[in-house]
Motif scaffolding. Structure first.
Motif, mmCIF file in Angstrom:
data_model
loop_
_atom_site.group_PDB
_atom_site.id
_atom_site.type_symbol
_atom_site.label_atom_id
_atom_site.label_comp_id
_atom_site.label_asym_id
_atom_site.label_seq_id
_atom_site.Cartn_x
_atom_site.Cartn_y
_atom_site.Cartn_z
ATOM 1 N N GLN A 98 19.043 11.731 63.391
ATOM 2 C CA GLN A 98 18.672 12.865 62.552
ATOM 3 C C GLN A 98 19.698 13.989 62.681
ATOM 4 O O GLN A 98 20.106 14.595 61.686
ATOM 5 C CB GLN A 98 17.280 13.368 62.962
ATOM 6 N N HIS A 109 16.220 12.643 68.838
ATOM 7 C CA HIS A 109 16.359 11.965 67.536
ATOM 8 C C HIS A 109 17.817 12.130 67.077
ATOM 9 O O HIS A 109 18.119 12.868 66.134
ATOM 10 C CB HIS A 109 15.391 12.599 66.538
ATOM 11 N N ARG A 146 12.653 2.708 67.867
ATOM 12 C CA ARG A 146 11.901 3.971 67.800
ATOM 13 C C ARG A 146 10.732 3.811 68.751
ATOM 14 O O ARG A 146 9.885 2.929 68.545
ATOM 15 C CB ARG A 146 11.431 4.230 66.366
ATOM 16 N N PRO A 173 5.500 4.881 62.872
ATOM 17 C CA PRO A 173 5.830 4.744 61.446
ATOM 18 C C PRO A 173 7.176 5.373 61.102
ATOM 19 O O PRO A 173 7.699 6.194 61.864
ATOM 20 C CB PRO A 173 4.705 5.515 60.735
ATOM 21 N N SER A 174 7.700 5.007 59.934
ATOM 22 C CA SER A 174 8.967 5.590 59.475
ATOM 23 C C SER A 174 9.160 5.342 57.984
ATOM 24 O O SER A 174 8.827 4.270 57.488
ATOM 25 C CB SER A 174 10.138 4.965 60.235
ATOM 26 N N ASN A 175 9.717 6.312 57.310
ATOM 27 C CA ASN A 175 10.236 6.108 55.951
ATOM 28 C C ASN A 175 11.762 6.170 56.026
ATOM 29 O O ASN A 175 12.461 5.167 55.881
ATOM 30 C CB ASN A 175 9.667 7.192 55.013
ATOM 31 N N ARG A 176 12.293 7.375 56.287
ATOM 32 C CA ARG A 176 13.734 7.610 56.265
ATOM 33 C C ARG A 176 14.515 6.717 57.237
ATOM 34 O O ARG A 176 15.532 6.119 56.864
ATOM 35 C CB ARG A 176 14.057 9.078 56.611
ATOM 36 N N MET A 212 4.539 12.766 66.233
ATOM 37 C CA MET A 212 3.826 11.496 66.384
ATOM 38 C C MET A 212 3.491 11.278 67.864
ATOM 39 O O MET A 212 4.361 11.425 68.724
ATOM 40 C CB MET A 212 4.698 10.349 65.863
ATOM 41 N N ARG A 219 20.759 10.692 55.766
ATOM 42 C CA ARG A 219 20.404 9.807 56.882
ATOM 43 C C ARG A 219 21.112 8.457 56.740
ATOM 44 O O ARG A 219 21.540 7.873 57.735
ATOM 45 C CB ARG A 219 18.885 9.627 56.957
ATOM 46 N N CYS A 247 13.644 17.830 58.766
ATOM 47 C CA CYS A 247 13.928 16.393 58.856
ATOM 48 C C CYS A 247 12.961 15.561 58.017
ATOM 49 O O CYS A 247 13.263 14.429 57.676
ATOM 50 C CB CYS A 247 13.879 15.949 60.314
ATOM 51 N N LEU A 248 11.773 16.112 57.712
ATOM 52 C CA LEU A 248 10.682 15.421 57.003
ATOM 53 C C LEU A 248 10.112 14.315 57.900
ATOM 54 O O LEU A 248 10.865 13.746 58.673
ATOM 55 C CB LEU A 248 11.144 14.857 55.662
ATOM 56 N N PRO A 249 8.823 13.963 57.799
ATOM 57 C CA PRO A 249 7.837 14.466 56.853
ATOM 58 C C PRO A 249 7.458 15.934 57.111
ATOM 59 O O PRO A 249 7.412 16.373 58.260
ATOM 60 C CB PRO A 249 6.612 13.574 57.067
HETATM 61 N N1 CP Z 1 13.099 12.159 59.674
HETATM 62 C C1 CP Z 1 12.651 10.948 60.009
HETATM 63 O O1 CP Z 1 13.012 10.373 61.036
HETATM 64 O O2 CP Z 1 11.776 10.409 59.129
HETATM 65 P P1 CP Z 1 10.957 9.055 59.331
HETATM 66 O O3 CP Z 1 9.968 9.300 60.436
HETATM 67 O O4 CP Z 1 10.290 8.820 57.992
HETATM 68 O O5 CP Z 1 11.896 7.961 59.699
#
Ligand code: CP
Ligand code: NVA
Length: 301
Positions: free
Chosen positions: A128, A125, A98, A46-49, A222, A285, A257-259
């Motif tokens: 990041q 990463h 990814r 999964p990913s947001n950023r 993850m 980012r 870096c979040l989450p």
């Molecule tokens: N920091 C980062 O890579 O966030 P995501 O997993 O949401 O892409």
């Protein structure tokens, strides 16, 4: 020669400085070096950023991003990594992935006619770390001579951060529990990179002492979900909270870096308080992705 970004060390220190300069360059100045080209964004996790920042960066550079789930292409299940890569390199100007296993992006790069970008693997990463150093530079100015602490698990994010910081001349202090830190061999290699230094401590307070920036990341990355309970015990004393930040420089910034998991690797008052730069870092980012993609397709500052 086709340039890839699998690890930060695929760049020289001068090239990393160029990527950071391009990341800080106004969009209009960069033009549209991806005009008429696609960019494949393949995600096994999964990913947001990363997804949103990469999609927007590709659009800003005039290209067309295509998001694909890992199970749609099926690395080595539906077809080989090499066949997937060779086909996609005929459609796209850049391929990005990814992955769980870093060797997948390495195999892609070995056969790709276009740049391959690692959007997070078990090893590193790098995107990041470009955003992390861009954010620190905005606050602290040039990183040469600055003290950057990373407290917690020496994971993909920590490794890329350490590489980037040393390349820019910073002094990195890792605070990691036994068995979850950098190996002696890796510490030696990091110290050999360029200008800066890396030291590792067991006590997180030693790592944070006098630091200008204090970073952390999740204790359970993850793919490590089965280890979650055991990791929470191991890392219990490694939370970044008011006590730990008090050991850092008076105006130190907090980064993640979040989450994030409030109450675990960071306390709410720190991540939501005035020292935190996590949203600036997350927004960077997109600027970092744009600068890096422009660099890989040949733009220079
Ligand atoms: N920091 C980062 O890579 O966030 P995501 O997993 O949401 O892409
Ligand atoms: N170390 C984390 C970073 C998430 C952006 C992970 O790999 O899950």
């Amino acid at each position: 020669m086709v340039r890839h970004l699998l690890d930060l060390t695929d760049l020289t220190p001068t090239e990393l400085a160029d990527v950071l300069a391009l990341s800080a360059t106004p969009i209009e100045t960069l033009g549209h070096p991806l005009r008429g080209q696609g960019t494949a964004l393949i995600f096994e996790k999964p990913s947001n950023r990363t997804r949103h920042s990469m999609e927007m960066a590709v659009v800003q550079l005039g290209g067309h991003p295509i998001y694909t789930r890992g199970d749609e292409v099926g690395f080595d299940t539906r077809e080989t990594v090499e066949d997937i890569t060779r086909i996609m390199a005929g459609y796209h100007g850049v391929l990005a992935a990814r992955v769980f296993d870093h060797s997948i992006v390495a195999r892609m790069a070995a056969v790709s006619a276009v740049p391959v970008v690692n959007m997070l693997s078990d090893r590193s990463h790098p995107l990041q770390a470009v955003a992390d150093t861009l954010t620190m530079q905005e606050d602290l100015g040039p990183l040469a001579g600055r003290i950057v602490a990373y407290v917690g698990d020496y994971n993909n994010v920590a490794r890329s951060l350490a590489q980037a910081c040393v390349m820019l001349g910073a002094h990195v202090r890792l605070g990691c529990p036994s068995g979850y830190g950098a190996s002696d061999e890796e510490l030696f290699a990091l110290n050999d990179l360029a200008g800066g230094t890396v030291e590792q401590f067991r006590d997180p307070f030693d790592a944070a002492a006098g630091a200008h920036a204090v970073h952390t990341d999740t204790w359970t990355s993850m793919g490590q979900e089965a280890e979650k309970a055991g990791r929470q015990e191991v890392f219990g004393h490694y939370q970044v909270n008011g006590g730990l930040m008090a050991a850092a420089a008076r105006d130190a910034i907090f980064m993640h870096c979040l989450p994030a998991h409030r109450g675990l690797e960071v306390s709410s008052d720190i991540i939501d308080g005035p020292q935190s730069r996590v949203f600036q870092q997350g927004h960077n980012r997109m600027h970092a992705a744009r600068g890096l993609l422009a660099f890989l397709v040949g733009v220079r500052p």
